[in-house]
Design a protein around this motif. Structure first.
Motif, short mmCIF file in Angstrom:
data_model
loop_
_atom_site.label_atom_id
_atom_site.label_comp_id
_atom_site.label_asym_id
_atom_site.label_seq_id
_atom_site.Cartn_x
_atom_site.Cartn_y
_atom_site.Cartn_z
N GLY A 205 42.71 32.69 35.03
CA GLY A 205 42.10 34.16 35.83
C GLY A 205 43.70 34.40 36.72
N PHE A 206 44.67 34.40 37.16
CA PHE A 206 45.63 34.69 38.27
C PHE A 206 46.19 36.14 37.80
CE2 PHE A 206 49.45 34.11 41.11
CZ PHE A 206 48.92 34.92 42.17
N ALA A 207 46.98 36.00 36.13
CA ALA A 207 47.20 37.86 36.15
C ALA A 207 46.34 38.61 35.91
CB ALA A 207 48.33 37.26 34.63
N ALA A 208 45.01 38.73 36.05
CA ALA A 208 44.50 39.26 35.47
C ALA A 208 44.09 39.78 36.92
CB ALA A 208 43.15 38.88 34.57
N PHE A 209 43.72 39.13 37.71
CA PHE A 209 43.54 39.18 39.49
C PHE A 209 45.09 40.11 39.94
CE2 PHE A 209 45.32 38.16 43.83
CZ PHE A 209 44.56 38.65 44.40
N LEU A 210 46.38 39.38 39.79
CA LEU A 210 46.73 40.26 40.09
C LEU A 210 47.20 41.97 39.05
CD1 LEU A 210 50.09 37.46 39.58
CD2 LEU A 210 49.38 38.46 41.78
N ASP A 211 46.84 41.96 37.93
CA ASP A 211 46.86 43.29 37.74
C ASP A 211 45.75 44.22 38.14
OD1 ASP A 211 48.47 42.43 35.38
OD2 ASP A 211 47.27 41.65 33.96
N ASN A 212 45.01 43.73 38.75
CA ASN A 212 44.63 44.58 39.81
C ASN A 212 44.24 44.86 41.07
OD1 ASN A 212 41.21 45.92 40.08
ND2 ASN A 212 41.54 44.45 41.39
N ALA A 213 44.55 43.81 41.67
CA ALA A 213 45.53 43.76 42.96
C ALA A 213 46.33 44.81 42.99
CB ALA A 213 45.76 42.02 43.21
N PHE A 214 47.50 44.51 41.62
CA PHE A 214 48.55 45.93 41.56
C PHE A 214 48.40 47.14 42.00
CE2 PHE A 214 52.13 42.42 40.74
CZ PHE A 214 51.64 42.01 41.33
N LYS A 215 47.01 47.00 41.40
CA LYS A 215 46.15 48.68 41.11
C LYS A 215 45.49 49.13 42.69
CE LYS A 215 46.38 48.37 36.25
NZ LYS A 215 45.00 48.21 34.80
N THR A 216 44.74 47.93 42.77
CA THR A 216 43.98 48.98 43.99
C THR A 216 44.25 48.12 45.77
OG1 THR A 216 43.14 46.34 43.85
CG2 THR A 216 42.08 48.78 42.40
N ASN A 217 44.87 47.58 45.63
CA ASN A 217 45.68 47.28 46.64
C ASN A 217 46.59 45.93 46.52
OD1 ASN A 217 45.69 46.41 49.35
ND2 ASN A 217 43.48 45.61 49.93
N PRO A 218 47.67 46.49 46.88
CA PRO A 218 48.94 45.35 46.16
C PRO A 218 49.49 44.94 47.71
CG PRO A 218 49.59 47.93 46.34
CD PRO A 218 48.08 47.89 46.71
N LEU A 219 49.28 45.05 48.66
CA LEU A 219 49.68 44.88 50.13
C LEU A 219 48.89 43.63 50.26
CD1 LEU A 219 51.14 47.54 51.92
CD2 LEU A 219 52.17 45.90 50.08
N LYS A 220 47.30 43.83 50.42
CA LYS A 220 46.69 42.86 50.79
C LYS A 220 45.64 41.76 50.33
CE LYS A 220 47.65 44.34 54.65
NZ LYS A 220 47.75 43.48 56.39
N SER A 221 45.46 42.13 49.04
CA SER A 221 43.80 41.64 48.39
C SER A 221 45.04 39.73 47.87
CB SER A 221 44.21 41.89 46.29
OG SER A 221 43.53 43.55 46.38
N GLU A 222 43.60 39.42 47.91
CA GLU A 222 43.43 37.80 47.91
C GLU A 222 42.89 37.26 47.06
OE1 GLU A 222 43.95 35.61 51.98
OE2 GLU A 222 43.40 37.36 52.45
N TYR A 223 43.56 35.62 46.30
CA TYR A 223 42.45 35.26 45.47
C TYR A 223 42.17 34.15 45.31
CZ TYR A 223 42.79 33.72 40.09
OH TYR A 223 42.57 33.11 39.38
N PHE A 224 40.14 34.39 46.20
CA PHE A 224 40.18 33.08 46.83
C PHE A 224 39.63 32.35 45.95
CE2 PHE A 224 39.55 37.92 49.97
CZ PHE A 224 39.82 36.34 51.05
N LEU A 225 38.93 31.30 46.12
CA LEU A 225 38.18 30.00 46.02
C LEU A 225 37.28 30.58 45.35
CD1 LEU A 225 39.60 27.53 47.21
CD2 LEU A 225 40.55 27.77 45.39
N PRO A 226 36.44 31.31 45.95
CA PRO A 226 35.19 31.61 46.22
C PRO A 226 35.03 32.21 45.06
CG PRO A 226 34.77 31.31 48.23
CD PRO A 226 36.48 31.24 47.87
N PHE A 227 35.43 33.40 44.87
CA PHE A 227 36.14 34.30 43.50
C PHE A 227 36.52 33.74 42.50
CE2 PHE A 227 38.95 36.68 40.63
CZ PHE A 227 38.30 37.67 40.02
#
Length: 308
Positions: A233-255
């Motif tokens: 799931g990491f690549a999909a998270f990064l794709d979204n993070a780069f579009k929405t909040n590239p400096l602050k988005s975090e890939y949390f365990l609960p997510f």
């Protein structure tokens, strides 16, 4: 034969709200950090291997303090390193990004050190109490993926986890009648107030939380399959993070856990602990845990010097 469970400790954070490296800050009578007590309790519960996740930037300070003490502990210590540039092929760190990629990324960085064993995950700067490790170890020894992944967590009543000194982030947990997690929602601003405990998403509208609400303190138990799911799931998270909040988005365990629950791919047994949780989100929290550990030592729960 299934490998013995290992303990994974997330110790790469920089402690921005605390004002220093809280994972190495002394709280015990002989200079021990919270992490020393966690390893001590985990070993008593049956864990023989501990994987500690740090950053290269804190390696020297960590090894000269906690690392030097843990070299005397009767457990195998392995190290893994969480770095911003540990990304899938084809991805680069966004310009200006300094914030770590979050707890799921931290655990993914430890994949090789975990080496195919079932594992528990904890925060380095949280004191969970002795019973939590015993409960977790027993659950991991029995964990077996079937039609669904077989995971667990130790939850705490939120009233036993909040601080008087500011806001905290918690994964608020909801379970079914059989004690299995149905949903975990990350609330990033939870505070005590005169009438109880409440949270806000926008800084204006507040919602009360009962004091017995179960929250995750990042004490999770996973089979090795979870590492594959994080990686998937990491690549999909990064794709979204780069579009929405590239400096602050975090890939949390609960997510990741919630994603698997929503897809009906996993079960997560909600284990509980009667112990009080202690942490050091803020510098002003430190005297509370120092006093608590002093009292536990006086009661004979710990020796004056953990490692002799």
């Amino acid at each position: 034969m299934t490998k013995k469970p290992v303990l994974v400790v997330m110790a790469a954070g920089m402690g921005s709200r605390y004002g220093g490296l809280k994972q190495i800050d002394p709280v015990g009578s002989c200079g021990e950090a919270i992490l020393d007590y966690s390893v001590y309790d985990a070993h008593e519960a049956g864990f023989d291997t501990v994987v500690i996740i740090i950053k290269e930037a804190i390696r020297k300070d960590f090894m000269e303090t906690v690392g030097a003490r843990l070299a005397k502990a009767p457990v195998e210590i392995r190290y893994a390193y969480q770095e911003l540039d540990k990304l899938p092929e084809g991805y680069t760190v966004p310009e200006g990004r300094t914030k770590p990629w979050g707890t799921s990324h931290a655990v993914l960085c430890a994949k090789d050190a975990i080496d195919g064993a079932p594992f528990a995950v904890i925060n380095a700067d949280d004191y969970y109490g002795k019973s939590a490790y015993k409960t977790m170890y027993e659950a991991l020894c029995k964990a077996q993926d079937g039609d669904k992944f077989d995971y667990c967590m130790v939850g705490y009543e939120i009233g036993k986890t909040v601080t008087e000194n500011g806001s905290v982030a918690r994964g608020v947990c909801y379970a079914d009648e059989n004690g299995f997690l149905t949903e975990v929602i990350e609330r990033t601003r939870i505070e005590k107030y005169e009438g109880g405990i409440h949270f806000t998403e926008d800084g204006e509208n507040w919602v009360d939380l009962p004091e017995d609400t179960i929250v995750s303190m990042n004490m999770w138990g996973f089979t090795p399959s979870f590492l594959e799911e994080i990686e998937r799931g990491f690549a999909a998270f990064l794709d979204n993070a780069f579009k929405t909040n590239p400096l602050k988005s975090e890939y949390f365990l609960p997510f990741v856990v919630q994603t698997l629950l929503s897809a009906d791919q996993a079960t997560v047994k909600v284990l509980t602990s009667a112990d009080k949780w202690y942490g050091v989100t803020y510098a002003a929290d430190k005297p509370v845990i120092v006093a608590a550990l002093r009292e536990k030592t006086a009661q004979g729960l710990y020796p004056d010097s953990l490692w002799g």
